[in-house]
Design a protein around this motif. Structure first.
Motif, short mmCIF file in Angstrom:
data_model
loop_
_atom_site.label_atom_id
_atom_site.label_comp_id
_atom_site.label_asym_id
_atom_site.label_seq_id
_atom_site.Cartn_x
_atom_site.Cartn_y
_atom_site.Cartn_z
N SER A 280 -5.92 -8.29 2.18
CA SER A 280 -6.65 -7.49 1.20
C SER A 280 -7.90 -6.90 1.81
CB SER A 280 -6.99 -8.33 -0.02
OG SER A 280 -7.74 -9.45 0.37
N LEU B 249 -8.08 -3.87 -2.92
CA LEU B 249 -6.92 -3.23 -2.29
C LEU B 249 -6.12 -4.27 -1.53
CD1 LEU B 249 -8.75 -0.08 -0.95
CD2 LEU B 249 -7.10 -0.12 -2.80
N THR B 250 -4.82 -4.13 -1.57
CA THR B 250 -3.97 -5.04 -0.81
C THR B 250 -3.15 -4.23 0.18
OG1 THR B 250 -2.29 -4.89 -2.52
CG2 THR B 250 -3.80 -6.77 -2.62
N GLU C 263 -0.08 -4.37 3.51
CA GLU C 263 0.92 -5.07 4.30
C GLU C 263 0.85 -4.56 5.72
OE1 GLU C 263 3.26 -5.59 0.34
OE2 GLU C 263 4.44 -4.70 1.95
N SER D 278 0.18 -0.58 5.40
CA SER D 278 0.55 0.21 4.24
C SER D 278 0.04 -0.41 2.97
CB SER D 278 2.06 0.38 4.17
OG SER D 278 2.67 -0.88 4.06
N GLY D 279 -0.16 0.43 1.98
CA GLY D 279 -0.61 0.00 0.66
C GLY D 279 -0.43 1.19 -0.26
N PRO D 280 -0.79 1.06 -1.54
CA PRO D 280 -0.64 2.21 -2.42
C PRO D 280 -1.49 3.37 -1.91
CG PRO D 280 -1.15 0.22 -3.66
CD PRO D 280 -1.32 -0.12 -2.22
N PHE D 281 -0.86 4.51 -1.72
CA PHE D 281 -1.55 5.70 -1.26
C PHE D 281 -2.12 5.49 0.13
CE2 PHE D 281 -1.89 9.67 -3.22
CZ PHE D 281 -3.00 10.34 -2.72
N CYS D 282 -1.53 4.60 0.91
CA CYS D 282 -2.07 4.35 2.26
C CYS D 282 -0.96 4.03 3.24
CB CYS D 282 -3.06 3.19 2.21
SG CYS D 282 -3.86 2.86 3.79
N GLU D 283 -0.82 4.86 4.25
CA GLU D 283 0.10 4.57 5.35
C GLU D 283 -0.63 4.93 6.64
OE1 GLU D 283 3.23 3.38 4.87
OE2 GLU D 283 3.48 3.74 2.74
N ALA D 284 -0.90 3.92 7.45
CA ALA D 284 -1.63 4.17 8.70
C ALA D 284 -1.01 3.34 9.80
CB ALA D 284 -3.11 3.78 8.52
N ASN E 67 -0.72 10.08 2.37
CA ASN E 67 -1.05 8.71 1.91
C ASN E 67 -2.23 8.27 2.74
OD1 ASN E 67 1.17 7.85 -0.02
ND2 ASN E 67 2.36 8.60 1.72
N ARG F 116 7.72 -2.40 2.72
CA ARG F 116 6.95 -1.15 2.76
C ARG F 116 6.32 -0.96 4.11
NH1 ARG F 116 2.47 -1.03 -0.06
NH2 ARG F 116 2.91 -2.72 -1.43
N ARG G 249 8.68 1.48 9.65
CA ARG G 249 9.13 2.82 10.01
C ARG G 249 10.52 2.78 10.64
NH1 ARG G 249 4.04 5.39 9.98
NH2 ARG G 249 3.48 5.01 7.84
N SER H 272 -7.94 -4.95 -9.21
CA SER H 272 -7.74 -4.15 -8.00
C SER H 272 -7.56 -2.72 -8.46
CB SER H 272 -6.50 -4.65 -7.26
OG SER H 272 -5.93 -3.61 -6.49
N THR I 249 -5.82 -0.48 -7.32
CA THR I 249 -4.45 -0.02 -7.23
C THR I 249 -3.46 -0.94 -7.92
OG1 THR I 249 -4.35 -1.06 -5.07
CG2 THR I 249 -4.74 1.30 -5.11
N ASN J 235 3.32 7.85 -1.65
CA ASN J 235 4.14 6.67 -1.92
C ASN J 235 3.87 6.14 -3.32
OD1 ASN J 235 1.80 5.08 -1.80
ND2 ASN J 235 2.19 4.40 0.28
N VAL K 17 4.19 2.87 -6.22
CA VAL K 17 4.33 1.43 -6.37
C VAL K 17 5.03 1.07 -7.68
CG1 VAL K 17 3.06 -0.75 -6.36
CG2 VAL K 17 2.21 1.19 -5.07
#
Lengths: 205, 465
Positions: free
Chosen positions: A97, A102-103, A105, A136-142, A176, B202, B205, B394, B396, B447, B449
């Motif tokens: 987190s 925010l969380t 993965e 990755s997370g909601p609205f986040c891919e890096a 994202n 998630r 790739r 949170s 999100t 993306n 959720v």
């Protein structure tokens, strides 16, 4: 006479220098003796860590409650780098987190390698290289890539990753983009201590 | 009749009994397509007033679906009351009655408003209101009869009310009586939901990732999700989320549930160290608007309570948002020392609402509130949430947001007479604690959720505000 004296001093100095270099020859090993403390012959090992921290250049810390790793050590004598490898997916980061609740993965991509750079008194200093980790997370891919510095201590069987910000946020998906929490191109660092099982002994020479 | 024929007759009777019994057994398990039929007589004991019998009839759908209301139909509540139970109404020649049966989680109410001549016993019925029940989990929805209260009003021969005019009976099931009415099996909803991706799926790739699971599919958000128009350009990230809640109406000491509604949110980027709060913090602003069939409203919220402490009353309230709600959120960038995963910060929502009372009943009788019965001034509400602790929120994933709201006086209430003073007296005032639950956000671009709400507000595990 002076020439010979100078020559003798020079030779003496050279001898001393050689001795000095010879004494610290173990600081620049090229080969490794890697063995299991229990004498086993399979190189597979696992690592377990408590809290791990990913830091970014802008000062954000993402914390994961725990992490694990599973890899293969290159057992043998006179082994060249890499000392061990961690294949894709072999590291898991749990319950990660960040600010604002925010969380995240974290997904381990590709094969990461453990390289030894120096050895002294039972401690190997080196790097984990070839790191590719998808965050990755909601609205986040890096994606974070690069290497981290670390040490492995024979007596404690601990692999400690040092927090030097030697990683880079190599990509942030523009669709994202983590709402600007992480920005493409900024440096990042990681820290955590992994207890390695079974016990290993790594000696550099 | 010869002995042989008598034996045949007895045998035939025995066989028919068996067949009937067998059929009765079969009737207890109706085929799937047939509705479930309730027809049962229950013995109740009403304290000193003695026993009464309640016949409950209803039909229910044979199966239910999570999240969809299960509506009882053709409901009958027929009460058989011995004259002795009505000794509290001396000189009564006829009676009217309001019967309330707890069928958890709701109450079935029968109103007999045409006087029934007294007999011994007297059989009373009336028009029944039985609200639908929405199940939230797969399994069996068991309906069982609970407490029974009966409000009887007596009328003398000349039609004048008796003295006292009413008597109340509070009744419990007689010992040994079974309360079970019906069990409706509830299944999962059909696959329109966006499943939340499992941990680890998630972000993979596919570069030789060992997990065989495919990457989470970004399902399209529901049609009620859209980017808010006409907002400043820095509010660039669109989301939507489901929101429901629970309010404690202080004056009534009653909980009112706000059923799940949808809100659309547009947010600025997270600003790092450029915030009104002392660094190292990040902050973000957002604008929020509810969406219900194109209007900035939340779904109507039905409530039931005891007016003045004893009069059973119901009311439906609907909230309309006035303008956009403003959200400001700040968070420290690093966790609380020694507490990984716990980040200090605050989300503050400022919102103006108008509350309209759509309908009301007292003692089962509708009270005409009129089409324009609403709060005389905007409700100015502030809700806050934090990212650490047991009630953590949170931005999100959602979570609880809490606030204490002042309910303004009501105006425009009452079709035939001015009900403003009564409704204002009953409801309006300060100190109404509200707990909103925001579910996970759907992202409108990028993306996704899944926007499912955290829980339905009448779920027993929903904490009090």
């Amino acid at each position: 006479m002076r020439g010979r004296l100078i020559g003798a001093i020079a030779t003496g100095a050279a001898l001393v220098a050689t001795t000095v270099f010879a004494g610290t020859a173990s600081a620049l090993p090229l080969v490794w003796d890697v063995s299991r403390d229990d004498g086993g012959t399979s190189g597979g090992f696992t690592g377990a860590a408590g809290v791990t921290v990913l830091t970014t250049e802008s000062g954000i810390e993402l914390t994961c409650d725990s992490a694990s790793a599973a890899g293969t050590a290159n057992l043998g004598t006179g082994v060249a780098n890499p000392i061990a490898t961690l294949p894709a997916g072999s590291t898991q980061f749990n319950n990660c987190s960040g600010p604002f609740g925010l969380t995240f993965e974290v997904a381990h991509q590709g094969t990461w390698e453990l390289h030894g750079d120096s050895y002294a008194s039972g401690v190997t200093t080196g790097r984990i290289t070839n790191i590719v980790a998808d965050i990755s997370g909601p609205f986040c891919e890096a994606t974070v890539t690069g290497s981290v510095n670390g040490t492995f201590t024979n007596s404690s069987d601990e692999l400690e990753v040092l927090p030097d910000q030697t990683l880079t946020v190599s990509t942030v998906d523009p669709n994202n983009d983590c709402l600007g929490l992480i920005t493409q191109g900024e440096a990042a660092g990681f820290s955590g201590v992994f207890a390695i099982t079974p016990g290993l002994t790594v000696v550099g020479r | 009749m010869t002995r042989f024929r008598r034996a045949l007759v007895i045998a035939a009777a025995a066989i028919s009994l068996v067949v009937v019994a067998g059929n009765a057994g079969a009737q207890q398990e109706p085929p799937r397509a047939e509705p479930l039929v309730i027809d049962t007589s229950l013995d109740y004991v009403c304290g000193e007033a003695g026993p009464v019998t309640l016949r409950v009839t209803a039909t229910l759908p044979p199966t239910g679906v999570v999240g969809e209301p299960v509506e009882p139909a053709d409901v009958g509540l027929q009460l058989t009351v011995p004259a002795a139970a009505l000794a509290g109404l001396p000189g009564a020649a006829s009676v009217t009655v309001v019967t309330r049966l707890d069928v958890l989680p709701s109450t079935w109410v029968a109103v007999q408003s045409d006087p029934v001549p007294l007999a011994d016993p007297v059989v009373l019925g009336g028009t029944v209101t039985a609200p639908p029940v929405t199940p939230h989990r797969v399994g069996d929805l068991a309906l069982a009869a609970g407490g029974l209260t009966v409000e009887v009003t007596g009328y003398a021969e000349d039609g004048a009310p008796t003295e006292p005019p009413s008597a109340g009976l509070t009744c419990v099931l007689a010992e040994g009586e079974t309360a079970a009415l019906a069990t409706v099996p509830v299944g999962a909803p059909t696959a329109e939901r966006v499943p939340s991706p499992k941990t680890g799926e998630r972000g993979q790739r596919g570069q030789g990732a060992p997990s065989a699971a495919p990457p989470a599919i970004a399902a399209p958000p529901p049609p009620e999700c859209y980017r808010l128009p006409d907002v400043p350009v820095e509010y660039r990230a669109p989301f939507c989320a489901k929101v429901n809640g629970r309010a404690n109406i202080a004056k009534l000491d009653a909980a009112v549930y706000q059923p799940t509604g949808m809100v659309n949110i547009t947010a600025t980027n997270l600003m790092i160290n450029k915030c009104p709060e002392k660094p190292p913090v990040g902050c973000q602003d957002a604008l929020v608007l509810p969406e219900l069939n194109g209007e900035p409203k939340y779904p109507p919220a039905p409530g039931s309570f005891y007016a003045f402490g004893f009069m059973p009353a119901t009311g439906t309230m609907q909230l309309t948002q006035i303008g956009l709600a403003n959200v400001h959120q700040w968070s420290k960038l690093t966790p609380i020392p020694g507490q990984p995963g716990e980040y200090e910060g605050l989300t503050t929502v400022n919102v103006k609402l108008s509350a309209q009372i759509l309908d009301a009943t007292v003692n089962g009788v509708p009270v005409p509130v009129g089409p324009d019965c609403r709060s005389a001034e905007p409700i100015d509400a502030v809700f806050t949430a934090t990212y650490n602790g047991p009630d953590k929120y949170s931005i999100t994933k959602g979570g609880p947001l809490m606030g204490t709201v002042t309910i303004p006086p009501f105006s425009g209430c009452g079709a035939d007479e001015d009900l403003d003073p009564i409704l204002t007296g009953l409801i309006s005032g300060p100190g109404n604690r509200v707990r909103l639950y925001q579910g996970a956000v759907c992202t409108i671009t990028g993306n996704n959720v899944g926007c499912d709400p955290i829980a339905e507000p009448n779920d027993p595990k929903y904490p009090k505000p």
